[in-house]
Design a protein around this motif. Structure first.
Motif, short mmCIF file in Angstrom:
data_model
loop_
_atom_site.label_atom_id
_atom_site.label_comp_id
_atom_site.label_asym_id
_atom_site.label_seq_id
_atom_site.Cartn_x
_atom_site.Cartn_y
_atom_site.Cartn_z
N VAL A 65 -81.31 -4.13 -9.35
CA VAL A 65 -81.97 -4.55 -10.98
C VAL A 65 -82.05 -3.37 -10.78
CG1 VAL A 65 -83.85 -6.36 -11.72
CG2 VAL A 65 -82.25 -7.25 -10.22
N PHE A 66 -83.02 -2.49 -10.25
CA PHE A 66 -83.27 -1.17 -11.02
C PHE A 66 -82.36 -0.69 -11.29
CE2 PHE A 66 -84.75 2.99 -10.14
CZ PHE A 66 -85.67 3.40 -11.26
N VAL A 67 -81.38 -0.73 -11.19
CA VAL A 67 -80.19 0.15 -11.25
C VAL A 67 -79.44 -0.56 -12.50
CG1 VAL A 67 -78.07 1.29 -10.56
CG2 VAL A 67 -79.50 1.32 -8.99
N LYS A 68 -79.68 -1.29 -12.88
CA LYS A 68 -78.92 -1.84 -13.59
C LYS A 68 -79.86 -1.48 -14.78
CE LYS A 68 -76.19 -5.47 -11.87
NZ LYS A 68 -75.90 -6.97 -11.73
N VAL A 69 -80.66 -2.34 -15.44
CA VAL A 69 -81.93 -1.59 -15.71
C VAL A 69 -81.86 -0.58 -16.35
CG1 VAL A 69 -84.95 -2.23 -16.62
CG2 VAL A 69 -83.20 -4.13 -15.13
N PHE A 125 -73.88 -5.96 -20.84
CA PHE A 125 -74.87 -6.35 -21.19
C PHE A 125 -74.48 -7.12 -23.00
CE2 PHE A 125 -78.43 -5.21 -24.19
CZ PHE A 125 -79.81 -5.94 -23.51
N ASN A 126 -73.80 -5.73 -22.92
CA ASN A 126 -72.64 -6.14 -24.60
C ASN A 126 -72.77 -7.73 -25.12
OD1 ASN A 126 -74.27 -3.72 -25.30
ND2 ASN A 126 -71.77 -2.70 -24.85
N GLU A 127 -72.37 -8.17 -23.81
CA GLU A 127 -71.43 -9.70 -23.84
C GLU A 127 -72.36 -10.01 -23.66
OE1 GLU A 127 -68.01 -9.20 -21.50
OE2 GLU A 127 -66.93 -8.05 -22.71
N LYS A 128 -73.14 -10.51 -22.47
CA LYS A 128 -74.04 -11.55 -22.15
C LYS A 128 -75.70 -11.51 -22.00
CE LYS A 128 -70.70 -11.87 -18.58
NZ LYS A 128 -70.44 -11.89 -16.83
N GLY A 129 -75.96 -10.14 -22.79
CA GLY A 129 -77.14 -9.58 -23.10
C GLY A 129 -77.96 -10.02 -21.15
N LEU A 162 -87.62 -12.23 -20.29
CA LEU A 162 -86.58 -11.62 -21.24
C LEU A 162 -86.19 -12.87 -22.50
CD1 LEU A 162 -86.27 -8.99 -21.85
CD2 LEU A 162 -84.95 -8.59 -20.46
N GLN A 163 -85.72 -12.49 -23.52
CA GLN A 163 -84.64 -13.48 -24.02
C GLN A 163 -83.73 -11.90 -24.56
OE1 GLN A 163 -84.21 -16.64 -24.88
NE2 GLN A 163 -86.32 -16.95 -23.70
N ARG A 164 -82.61 -12.75 -24.04
CA ARG A 164 -81.50 -11.79 -24.85
C ARG A 164 -81.41 -11.57 -26.27
NH1 ARG A 164 -75.34 -14.57 -26.36
NH2 ARG A 164 -74.09 -12.53 -26.33
N GLN A 165 -81.87 -10.61 -26.54
CA GLN A 165 -81.48 -9.53 -27.70
C GLN A 165 -80.39 -9.23 -28.11
OE1 GLN A 165 -85.27 -10.07 -29.36
NE2 GLN A 165 -85.69 -11.11 -27.00
N ALA A 166 -79.29 -8.38 -27.37
CA ALA A 166 -78.63 -7.94 -27.68
C ALA A 166 -77.65 -7.93 -29.25
CB ALA A 166 -78.09 -7.05 -26.82
N HIS A 167 -77.06 -9.39 -28.65
CA HIS A 167 -76.22 -10.26 -30.22
C HIS A 167 -76.79 -11.82 -29.54
CE1 HIS A 167 -73.47 -6.63 -30.20
NE2 HIS A 167 -74.00 -6.81 -28.64
N PRO A 168 -77.39 -11.94 -30.49
CA PRO A 168 -77.37 -13.74 -30.69
C PRO A 168 -75.70 -13.90 -30.48
CG PRO A 168 -77.76 -12.56 -32.41
CD PRO A 168 -77.78 -11.14 -31.95
#
Length: 85
Positions: free
Chosen positions: A24-28, A61-65, A77-83
């Protein structure tokens, strides 16, 4: 490229500090560094991951946030990148 809004950035930084799971740390960290404008090659080298892993995290992340992160780690945390459409 990843563009985060301020709320997402704050939540990811909090998650980066508090979650004990290294994955998780690496992904973030990848997402935050991409948002800051670091090159993918530099991020991969700095974190000791393959370029393909970084690009997978970015694509996911771009596809699923934030859905790509473990649910218990999201802390609201809500999906913010692409509603969703």
């Amino acid at each position: 490229m990843v563009q985060l809004d301020e709320n997402t950035r704050k939540q990811l930084r909090k998650l980066q500090r508090t979650d004990k799971d290294k994955k998780v740390f690496v992904k973030v960290t990848v997402l935050l560094m991409l948002d800051e404008g670091f090159s993918p090659e530099m991020i991969a080298r700095s974190l000791g991951i393959e370029d393909s892993t970084l690009y997978r995290y970015q694509k996911d992340f771009n596809e699923k946030g934030a859905e790509l992160l473990p649910r218990q780690s999201l802390c609201g945390l809500q999906r913010q990148a692409h509603p969703r459409k």
